[in-house]
Design an enzyme around this catalytic site. Sequence first.
Site, PDB file in Angstrom:
ATOM      1  CG  PHE A 181      -0.309   0.142   2.545  1.00 20.82           C
ATOM      2  CD1 PHE A 181      -0.133   1.394   3.130  1.00 20.82           C
ATOM      3  CD2 PHE A 181       0.123  -0.976   3.246  1.00 20.82           C
ATOM      4  CE1 PHE A 181       0.468   1.528   4.374  1.00 20.82           C
ATOM      5  CE2 PHE A 181       0.720  -0.858   4.495  1.00 20.82           C
ATOM      6  CZ  PHE A 181       0.896   0.401   5.060  1.00 20.82           C
ATOM      7  CB  CYS A 182       1.781   3.774  -1.762  1.00 22.25           C
ATOM      8  SG  CYS A 182       0.821   3.637  -3.297  1.00 22.25           S
ATOM      9  CB  THR A 183      -0.114   8.375  -0.889  1.00 18.85           C
ATOM     10  OG1 THR A 183       1.031   8.483  -0.055  1.00 18.85           O
ATOM     11  CG2 THR A 183      -1.074   9.518  -0.607  1.00 18.85           C
ATOM     12  CB  ILE A 210      -3.594   5.388   2.435  1.00 15.84           C
ATOM     13  CG1 ILE A 210      -2.472   4.393   2.740  1.00 15.84           C
ATOM     14  CG2 ILE A 210      -4.190   5.915   3.744  1.00 15.84           C
ATOM     15  CD1 ILE A 210      -1.229   5.036   3.335  1.00 15.84           C
TER      16      ILE A 210
END
EC number: 1.14.-.-
Length: 282
Positions: A181-183, A210
Amino acid sequence: MQIVNISAYKFVSLDDIETLRPAMRERCEAAGLKGTILLAPEGINMFLAGPRAAIDGFMDWLHADARFADIAPKESLSENQPFKRMLVRAKKEIITMKMPLIRPEEGRAPSVRPAELKRWLDQGHDDEGRPVVMLDTRNDFEVAVGTFEDAVEYDIAKFSEFPEAVAAHKAELEGKTVVSFCTGGIRCEKAAIHMQEVGVERVYQLEGGILKYFEEVGGSHYRGDCFVFDYRTALNPNLEPAGPKQCFACRAVVTPQEQQSPHYVVGKSCPHCIGSKDQAAA
């Protein structure tokens, strides 16, 4: 006037960047939009902000190109324009990993929707009973602002360090379902593809990152806020600007408590850099 902030990306083969770049810049400038669009042979990555009508008009224009017809941007609202100018740049990669380029025509990595991921985290395993590892692909200063409960993070300073970090910890991922996961999705998609290529057996990307998770299911299983790369610095699970700020001298994240320090001067210094070369150059 309320400002609409959008972010979107797509890995898709582009061979006409020299034509696309001026066309996109002209369209954005005519609409009064500000932000950044990155174009590379592997795809597009964009962050734009402006009035609702201008954003919708640009997206209608973009969707008329079949390559971009399925791009669905993530949105948030703000009272102020977060960007100072409009940039359209040609790059080697839309997110730098310094590895062989993603080949869009070979398909994207498997993904898990926010609601499905929440269900996995609620029950403590995926639908086949495997333990779920949340793998944070972001930089260390972003992770410090907030991340998923019990997430694995490799303390990297930049995304190009991710492949080496995975190689060092690959054995720890065996027999588990890995969710990167990331932004907003772009780094975790590229990370998931890389992990597949180096033999991590069961890996997914969090669809939309996210911010999409916040939008669809809120902050369940998440602790803190989400760092974003504009003046807002961080968003809470309601997608509202949160307390942390970024020091524009040294780029460190400054907590609400640190903002009370006499060393915190907006645009000049913070407790992390006071007296340093970064602060002196500000």
